[in-house]
Design a protein around this motif. Structure first.
Motif, short mmCIF file in Angstrom:
data_model
loop_
_atom_site.label_atom_id
_atom_site.label_comp_id
_atom_site.label_asym_id
_atom_site.label_seq_id
_atom_site.Cartn_x
_atom_site.Cartn_y
_atom_site.Cartn_z
N ALA A 137 -1.20 -19.04 -45.89
CA ALA A 137 -1.74 -17.74 -45.48
C ALA A 137 -2.53 -17.90 -44.19
CB ALA A 137 -2.64 -17.17 -46.57
N PRO A 138 -2.66 -16.83 -43.41
CA PRO A 138 -3.47 -16.90 -42.19
C PRO A 138 -4.91 -17.27 -42.51
CG PRO A 138 -2.14 -14.89 -42.24
CD PRO A 138 -2.05 -15.50 -43.61
N PHE A 139 -5.56 -17.96 -41.58
CA PHE A 139 -6.98 -18.30 -41.72
C PHE A 139 -7.57 -18.39 -40.31
CE2 PHE A 139 -4.95 -22.31 -40.96
CZ PHE A 139 -5.88 -23.12 -40.34
N ASP A 140 -8.88 -18.52 -40.24
CA ASP A 140 -9.58 -18.57 -38.96
C ASP A 140 -9.66 -20.02 -38.49
OD1 ASP A 140 -11.24 -18.38 -36.78
OD2 ASP A 140 -12.66 -17.00 -37.73
N LEU A 141 -8.70 -20.43 -37.68
CA LEU A 141 -8.67 -21.81 -37.20
C LEU A 141 -9.90 -22.12 -36.34
CD1 LEU A 141 -7.31 -24.55 -36.81
CD2 LEU A 141 -5.96 -23.53 -34.95
N ARG A 142 -10.28 -21.18 -35.49
CA ARG A 142 -11.42 -21.40 -34.61
C ARG A 142 -12.68 -21.73 -35.42
NH1 ARG A 142 -12.41 -19.65 -29.15
NH2 ARG A 142 -10.31 -18.77 -29.24
N ALA A 143 -12.89 -21.00 -36.51
CA ALA A 143 -14.08 -21.23 -37.33
C ALA A 143 -14.00 -22.56 -38.08
CB ALA A 143 -14.24 -20.08 -38.33
N SER A 144 -12.80 -23.10 -38.23
CA SER A 144 -12.62 -24.35 -38.98
C SER A 144 -12.76 -25.58 -38.11
CB SER A 144 -11.23 -24.36 -39.64
OG SER A 144 -11.07 -23.28 -40.53
N ILE A 145 -12.77 -25.43 -36.80
CA ILE A 145 -12.80 -26.59 -35.90
C ILE A 145 -13.97 -27.53 -36.20
CG2 ILE A 145 -13.04 -27.31 -33.49
CD1 ILE A 145 -10.27 -26.19 -34.23
N PRO A 146 -15.21 -27.02 -36.46
CA PRO A 146 -16.32 -27.95 -36.72
C PRO A 146 -16.07 -28.91 -37.88
CG PRO A 146 -17.17 -25.77 -36.22
CD PRO A 146 -15.69 -25.63 -36.38
N ARG A 147 -15.23 -28.53 -38.82
CA ARG A 147 -14.94 -29.41 -39.96
C ARG A 147 -13.89 -30.47 -39.62
NH1 ARG A 147 -13.05 -26.56 -44.96
NH2 ARG A 147 -13.45 -28.65 -45.78
N LEU A 148 -13.23 -30.35 -38.47
CA LEU A 148 -12.18 -31.29 -38.08
C LEU A 148 -12.66 -32.34 -37.09
CD1 LEU A 148 -9.22 -28.78 -37.58
CD2 LEU A 148 -9.62 -30.26 -39.56
N ILE A 149 -13.92 -32.27 -36.68
CA ILE A 149 -14.41 -33.15 -35.64
C ILE A 149 -15.60 -33.97 -36.13
CG2 ILE A 149 -13.56 -31.67 -33.79
CD1 ILE A 149 -16.32 -30.49 -33.49
N ARG B 144 0.39 -18.31 -32.38
CA ARG B 144 -0.12 -17.72 -33.61
C ARG B 144 -1.59 -18.08 -33.84
NH1 ARG B 144 2.34 -16.21 -38.40
NH2 ARG B 144 4.27 -17.32 -37.98
N TRP B 145 -1.96 -19.32 -33.58
CA TRP B 145 -3.26 -19.82 -33.99
C TRP B 145 -4.29 -19.83 -32.87
CZ3 TRP B 145 -3.64 -19.67 -38.91
CH2 TRP B 145 -2.51 -19.89 -39.71
N TRP B 146 -3.86 -19.84 -31.64
CA TRP B 146 -4.81 -19.87 -30.52
C TRP B 146 -4.18 -19.13 -29.34
CZ3 TRP B 146 -9.17 -22.80 -31.94
CH2 TRP B 146 -10.23 -22.78 -31.02
N PRO B 147 -4.16 -17.80 -29.39
CA PRO B 147 -3.46 -17.02 -28.37
C PRO B 147 -3.96 -17.27 -26.95
CG PRO B 147 -4.03 -15.64 -30.26
CD PRO B 147 -4.73 -16.94 -30.45
N GLY B 148 -5.21 -17.71 -26.80
CA GLY B 148 -5.75 -17.94 -25.47
C GLY B 148 -5.40 -19.28 -24.86
N ALA B 149 -4.63 -20.11 -25.55
CA ALA B 149 -4.25 -21.41 -25.01
C ALA B 149 -3.43 -21.23 -23.73
CB ALA B 149 -3.45 -22.20 -26.04
N VAL B 150 -3.58 -22.19 -22.83
CA VAL B 150 -2.89 -22.11 -21.55
C VAL B 150 -1.88 -23.25 -21.41
CG1 VAL B 150 -4.86 -21.00 -20.46
CG2 VAL B 150 -4.65 -23.50 -20.37
N GLU B 151 -0.93 -23.05 -20.53
CA GLU B 151 0.05 -24.10 -20.24
C GLU B 151 -0.65 -25.21 -19.47
OE1 GLU B 151 3.61 -22.56 -18.43
OE2 GLU B 151 3.48 -20.71 -19.61
N ALA B 152 -0.37 -26.45 -19.85
CA ALA B 152 -1.08 -27.60 -19.28
C ALA B 152 -0.11 -28.67 -18.79
CB ALA B 152 -2.04 -28.18 -20.32
N GLY B 153 1.01 -28.24 -18.23
CA GLY B 153 1.97 -29.19 -17.68
C GLY B 153 3.18 -29.37 -18.58
#
Length: 286
Positions: A223-235, A250-259
């Motif tokens: 199911a969908p969840f708030d990935l941004r809010a979960s980042i502190p638990r992954l680091i 789907r999970w981070w629409p603001g991501a940019v192309e990086a090569g």
């Protein structure tokens, strides 16, 4: 003339010969642990050339459920294509490739290969296709209970992982896949994958931190969840950047192309991937 033998999930003796072949061609790769886990199922077939009881050339195919611009497409992904050094320059890899492609028929096919063989696959009707890296600037510090690491050596864990991959949300709809747990488990069994972390009973991610960057390789969830809010638990330290191993629309629409992704070249045959910038999930690579 060389003949090709098909190796399936119930061909134990032939599988053992295949497992002996793999590290002769791919020095860091091995299929033994993956096979012991029972992950070699009906979706995986090896087309091998035997001489004197040993595999000397091979082309394998994995049945895939691709996601292509929101639609499901049945396909095959090639892997373990090659020939042992002592038997090269005899066209044996070509024989194995031809047999595997005949078995695939008109079904779309893709593969990932290292840059040294860019001239080989176009001979079989494959065309190269650009893969794009995606990144985001994001500052975060560790907070909350750390997401525990998961061990796919546990059969129950593997079964749950297979369910999440089969029934869950694809990490990307642009150019991705569903139901590729046995592909991902191979990378885990070989120590190539980032750790699987549990954010919730039915939400797993593959991630690790290097320097000030979180590398997020895949997301498996029902199911969908708030990935941004979960980042502190992954680091385990402050971060300033995120790198994605898949297209994160789907999970981070603001991501940019990086090569351009230059780690492995994508080749396709019989279909056209999305025209929009994309990265096929790294855990779905065979």
């Amino acid at each position: 003339m060389a003949t090709v033998t098909e190796i399936g999930p119930r061909d134990a003796a032939l599988q053992a010969a295949f497992c002996d072949y793999v590290p002769q061609v791919f020095r860091r790769a091995d299929f033994r642990r993956w096979r012991e886990w029972g992950e070699w199922d009906d979706d995986y077939r090896a087309y091998s050339v035997f001489e004197d009881g040993r595999v000397v050339a091979n082309a394998s195919v994995m049945r895939m459920r691709l996601r292509l611009d929101g639609q499901e497409v049945q396909a095959f992904q090639f892997g373990a294509v090659g020939c042992v050094p002592s038997h090269r320059s005899r066209g044996l890899a070509r024989v194995a490739m031809t047999a595997a492609l005949e078995a695939c028929g008109d079904t779309p096919v893709l593969l990932f290969a290292n840059p040294t063989v860019r001239q080989f696959y176009p001979r079989f009707g494959f065309q190269p296709w650009l893969q794009t890296l995606f990144a985001a600037d994001h500052e975060a510090v560790p907070e909350g209970p750390p997401a525990p690491m998961l061990d796919l050596g546990d059969a129950k864990m593997r079964a749950h992982f297979a369910m999440l991959s089969r029934e869950g949300l694809p990490s990307t709809e642009r150019f991705g896949a569903r139901g590729y747990a046995t592909v991902a488990s191979w990378t885990v069994a070989n120590g190539f994958a980032r750790p699987l972390r549990q954010l919730g009973p039915d939400t797993w991610v593959s991630s690790s931190v290097d320097g000030d960057t979180l590398y997020l390789d895949d997301v498996f969830t029902l199911a969908p969840f708030d990935l941004r809010a979960s980042i502190p638990r992954l680091i385990d330290r402050p971060i300033r950047h995120i790198r994605f191993g898949f297209t994160p629309e789907r999970w981070w629409p603001g991501a940019v192309e990086a090569g351009e992704d230059t780690e492995a070249d994508l080749f396709v045959r019989g279909f056209t991937p999305s025209r929009t910038a994309h990265r096929f999930p790294v855990l779905a690579h065979t």
